[in-house]
Design a protein around this motif. Structure first.
Motif, PDB file in Angstrom:
ATOM      1  N   PHE A  23      -1.686 -11.858   3.094  1.00 16.46           N
ATOM      2  CA  PHE A  23      -1.019 -10.962   1.845  1.00 16.46           C
ATOM      3  C   PHE A  23      -0.738  -9.753   2.125  1.00 16.46           C
ATOM      4  N   GLN A  24      -1.503  -9.223   3.103  1.00 14.96           N
ATOM      5  CA  GLN A  24      -0.825  -7.808   3.647  1.00 14.96           C
ATOM      6  C   GLN A  24       0.407  -7.768   4.307  1.00 14.96           C
ATOM      7  N   LYS A  25       0.891  -9.043   4.866  1.00 15.29           N
ATOM      8  CA  LYS A  25       2.258  -9.104   5.385  1.00 15.29           C
ATOM      9  C   LYS A  25       3.056  -9.321   4.107  1.00 15.29           C
ATOM     10  N   LEU A  26       2.787 -10.294   3.136  1.00 16.87           N
ATOM     11  CA  LEU A  26       3.692 -10.552   1.966  1.00 16.87           C
ATOM     12  C   LEU A  26       3.788  -9.164   1.144  1.00 16.87           C
ATOM     13  N   ALA A  27       2.715  -8.356   0.907  1.00 20.42           N
ATOM     14  CA  ALA A  27       2.937  -7.295  -0.091  1.00 20.42           C
ATOM     15  C   ALA A  27       3.924  -6.379   0.663  1.00 20.42           C
ATOM     16  N   LYS A  28       3.741  -6.242   1.991  1.00 17.90           N
ATOM     17  CA  LYS A  28       4.611  -5.013   2.809  1.00 17.90           C
ATOM     18  C   LYS A  28       6.005  -5.691   2.778  1.00 17.90           C
ATOM     19  N   PHE A  29       6.432  -7.222   2.765  1.00 14.48           N
ATOM     20  CA  PHE A  29       7.521  -7.364   2.568  1.00 14.48           C
ATOM     21  C   PHE A  29       8.305  -7.369   1.472  1.00 14.48           C
ATOM     22  N   VAL A  30       7.664  -7.672   0.527  1.00 15.15           N
ATOM     23  CA  VAL A  30       8.027  -7.329  -0.963  1.00 15.15           C
ATOM     24  C   VAL A  30       8.401  -6.022  -1.453  1.00 15.15           C
ATOM     25  N   SER A  31       7.404  -5.204  -0.988  1.00 15.81           N
ATOM     26  CA  SER A  31       7.314  -3.847  -1.421  1.00 15.81           C
ATOM     27  C   SER A  31       8.441  -2.840  -0.578  1.00 15.81           C
ATOM     28  N   ASP A  32       8.736  -3.448   0.617  1.00 19.47           N
ATOM     29  CA  ASP A  32       9.840  -3.034   1.292  1.00 19.47           C
ATOM     30  C   ASP A  32      11.182  -3.263   0.859  1.00 19.47           C
ATOM     31  N   GLY A  33      11.359  -4.726   0.390  1.00 20.32           N
ATOM     32  CA  GLY A  33      12.404  -5.072  -0.100  1.00 20.32           C
ATOM     33  C   GLY A  33      12.790  -4.614  -1.373  1.00 20.32           C
ATOM     34  N   LEU A  34      11.612  -4.290  -2.197  1.00 21.50           N
ATOM     35  CA  LEU A  34      12.027  -3.584  -3.530  1.00 21.50           C
ATOM     36  C   LEU A  34      12.522  -2.221  -3.249  1.00 21.50           C
ATOM     37  N   ASN A  35      11.629  -1.512  -2.349  1.00 17.23           N
ATOM     38  CA  ASN A  35      12.570  -0.169  -2.070  1.00 17.23           C
ATOM     39  C   ASN A  35      13.881  -0.133  -1.685  1.00 17.23           C
ATOM     40  N   ALA A  36      14.409  -1.039  -0.658  1.00 13.61           N
ATOM     41  CA  ALA A  36      15.672  -1.228  -0.435  1.00 13.61           C
ATOM     42  C   ALA A  36      16.763  -1.482  -1.338  1.00 13.61           C
ATOM     43  N   CYS A  37      15.946  -2.325  -2.422  1.00 16.63           N
ATOM     44  CA  CYS A  37      16.943  -2.596  -3.740  1.00 16.63           C
ATOM     45  C   CYS A  37      16.804  -1.328  -4.484  1.00 16.63           C
ATOM     46  N   GLY A  38      16.307  -0.170  -4.263  1.00 19.43           N
ATOM     47  CA  GLY A  38      16.266   0.998  -5.243  1.00 19.43           C
ATOM     48  C   GLY A  38      15.056   1.136  -5.985  1.00 19.43           C
ATOM     49  N   TYR A  39      14.278   0.469  -6.026  1.00 11.31           N
ATOM     50  CA  TYR A  39      12.981   0.421  -6.587  1.00 11.31           C
ATOM     51  C   TYR A  39      11.953   1.111  -5.567  1.00 11.31           C
ATOM     52  N   VAL A  40      12.019   2.274  -5.479  1.00 15.42           N
ATOM     53  CA  VAL A  40      11.525   3.375  -4.643  1.00 15.42           C
ATOM     54  C   VAL A  40       9.978   2.992  -4.702  1.00 15.42           C
ATOM     55  N   TYR A  41       9.166   3.472  -3.505  1.00 17.24           N
ATOM     56  CA  TYR A  41       7.874   3.558  -3.293  1.00 17.24           C
ATOM     57  C   TYR A  41       7.362   4.426  -4.424  1.00 17.24           C
ATOM     58  N   CYS A  42       5.966   3.886  -4.862  1.00 20.12           N
ATOM     59  CA  CYS A  42       5.393   4.755  -5.764  1.00 20.12           C
ATOM     60  C   CYS A  42       4.764   5.815  -5.161  1.00 20.12           C
TER      61      CYS A  42
END
Length: 605
Positions: free
Chosen positions: A372-391
């Motif tokens: 789940f750590q790997k899944l979370a990083k993948f999704v969060s990095d992907g969201l950031n790349a799509c313009g939903y920047v890191y909190c």
């Protein structure tokens, strides 16, 4: 998935708006629902079919497509579908198809209409937004001012053909307006240069008056997209001047229509669904600013706009979860990816970071947590790349604190409620806005139901939450003006987020805690507070109207910034508004402040 009538009743009692009904009034309604189990990929009904039933999703997901086959939305448990056609003329306006094995409840249309006639609470819910839905005509109802994105380039009729061609090349345009003394006398297009100059071997030193299209078909600025479409098809033209009086104010081209269609939500959703990489997802989300401008320009209600913008974020998130599972394999135990903040409330605008967490089944082992750590990083990095920047506050599923088994999450909420210190109040404010996005939503359901029940029982916690909410106050000065920011980059401006919509968001959350209301969207919370009697009808009506005003001004401000090529933000100079709008905005802030005072007084007592 089989349900007994008792199970159907229990499900309805936990589903809005049926949860607002007295059990005796709900009993005959639940008897008219019947259970239906469908496999994945089954068409429930198609656009144009007679609406024999209205459906409620119990388990699974259903895809809704428009009459052209474009995906409009993906519905989840406790969502209805089919009611739009039922409330109109009994003909379905969309196509519904299961995207997973689904357990549905359905009720005959005739009884559904009878039910609305007998229960005002249900009628208000299902009929709410009907006038707004009628606005959703997309391109056809869009004002032409939203289709013309630049000041038209013009030249005089005695300009040489060669000079006009160079001007079109340099400006990267396919059409010139030809004006004499401020009056439009013709247009020159790429087609004119090809057919009347190159094909006929004309001397390029001659005047454009010899090859232009004289007295072109025009439309006034008050025209709609449908007028543009009809004129282009009827006259077989690809450039349409917009003229006010005799003055050229814009030119709509086929490229403008194509660009609009490409930026429409249905097209973005379709492209997202076909995306196989993060890069492809990011390419689609780049069109979100243009989508925001279109939706605001079509004068849609603010909650319709933010819902459509948030729907895109939801689809991006679910697609990233699927890509992560394709990368790392299926999840070892059930999990729920949930969003909080504006995405959780379905209130995203043109300025959005990501706020999310992972709720994991208690059977997870230490090795499972590595997955789940790997899944979370993948999704969060992907969201950031799509313009939903890191909190910036690290309120994301990548933080171990927000990536925990359900039992730990339940412990979090119990501690926040039992010991409401400042940090607990801040975290509770965020986490009570959670909404499941992907995975097993039953993990979230238990967390929400137990959290709301515990909060409603603890008056001290609710009092602390009220006190915390009063830290965000509307920007009112003593002399019927605005209390603008005093210094720094945004001096003399209003923060339409922290001092505008956030105070209302906080009020909505307080009523949700008081009444154990499951709604997360602010406007839905206020509606539910009125329907359950927590908020008076007159007070609720005024607060909702004030919220609509503030949120609409915020969206229009961001859309105007995007039109000017600026990055959207939440900071508005009051002087940029006409006097009437300034007065209206201030009145809205006064209403919000009055409700805050009422809540504050309840704590003192």
């Amino acid at each position: 998935m089989g349900d007994t009538p008792l199970d159907i009743g229990r499900f309805l009692r936990s589903t809005h708006p049926y949860d607002l009904l007295d059990p005796k009034k709900l009993s005959p309604i639940e008897k008219n629902f019947e259970h239906l189990t469908l496999g994945s990929g089954v068409t429930v009904f198609s656009s144009g079919d007679v609406c024999e039933f209205i459906y409620l999703i119990e388990e699974g997901t259903v895809e809704i497509s428009d009459s052209h086959g474009a995906l409009v939305s993906i519905l989840q448990p406790r969502n209805h579908f089919g009611e739009r056609g039922a409330l109109r003329d009994g003909i379905a306006v969309t196509t519904a198809k299961t995207s997973s094995q689904a357990s549905l409840l359905r009720i005959p249309r005739a009884f559904f209409l009878k039910m609305l006639s007998e229960h005002e609470t249900l009628a208000r819910y299902f009929r709410r937004g009907q006038p707004r839905q009628n606005q959703l005509g997309g391109l056809t109802t869009l004002p032409v001012s939203e289709l013309t994105k630049r000041t038209p380039i013009t030249c005089a009729s005695d300009t040489s053909i060669a000079s006009a061609a160079r001007l079109m090349r340099d400006q990267k345009i396919s059409c010139l307006g030809i004006e004499d003394n401020g009056v439009l006398v013709g247009i020159l297009t790429i087609r004119d240069l090809t057919n009347r100059v190159l094909a006929e071997g004309r001397d390029p030193s001659g005047p454009v008056s010899e090859v232009m299209t004289p007295k072109p078909v025009t439309l006034p600025p008050a025209s709609l997209g449908s007028d543009v479409l009809h004129a282009m098809v009827e006259k077989n033209i690809s450039h349409l001047p917009i003229v006010e009086g005799t003055k050229l104010v814009g030119i709509v081209t086929q490229s403008d229509l194509t660009r609009h269609q490409a930026a429409s939500q249905s097209q973005i959703v379709a492209d997202l669904g076909a995306s196989e990489t993060v890069e492809e997802l990011a390419h689609s989300t780049k069109r979100l600013p243009e989508l925001l401008v279109q939706l605001v320009g079509a004068h849609l209600a603010h909650d319709v706009v933010t819902r459509k913008i948030t729907d895109v974020a939801d689809i991006v998130t679910r697609r990233l979860v699927k890509l992560a599972e394709a990368e790392f394999g299926p999840a070892p135990v059930p999990f729920c990816w949930a969003a909080c903040g504006s995405q959780g409330r379905r209130e995203q605008t043109g300025v959005s970071d990501q706020d999310n967490c992972l709720i994991i089944d208690d059977s997870a082992t230490a090795d499972d947590m590595v997955y789940f750590q790997k899944l979370a990083k993948f999704v969060s990095d992907g969201l950031n790349a799509c313009g939903y920047v890191y909190c910036p506050g690290d309120m994301m599923a990548t933080a171990k604190r927000w990536q925990q088994p359900l039992s730990v999450w339940l412990g979090y909420f119990r501690k926040w409620i039992a010991t409401p210190d400042p940090e607990a109040q801040m975290l509770a404010s965020v986490m009570f806005d959670l909404r499941p996005i992907a995975g097993d939503s039953t993990l979230f359901d238990r967390l929400q139901s137990e959290g709301l029940a515990a909060a409603a029982k603890n008056s001290i916690f609710v009092s602390h939450m009220i006190g915390n909410s009063l830290t965000h106050t509307p920007p009112l000065s003593l002399l019927r003006g605005f209390a603008t920011i005093k210094s720094g980059e945004h001096r003399n401006q209003l923060d339409l987020k922290m001092n505008g919509v956030v105070p209302v968001v906080d009020i909505g959350r307080i009523y949700a805690l008081k009444g154990k209301l499951a709604a997360v969207n602010t406007r839905a919370r206020l509606d539910a507070a009125v329907e359950t009697g927590l908020l008076s009808s007159s007070g609720g009506r005024d607060l909702i109207a004030a919220y609509d005003t503030i949120a609409t001004v915020r969206l229009e401000h961001q859309a105007n910034q995007i039109r000017r090529g600026e990055k959207p933000d939440n900071f508005l100079s009051p002087s940029s508004l006409p006097a009437f709008e300034r007065s209206h905005l201030r009145d809205a802030f006064v209403v919000v402040r009055s409700l805050q005072s009422t809540l504050g007084a309840s704590v003192v007592r």
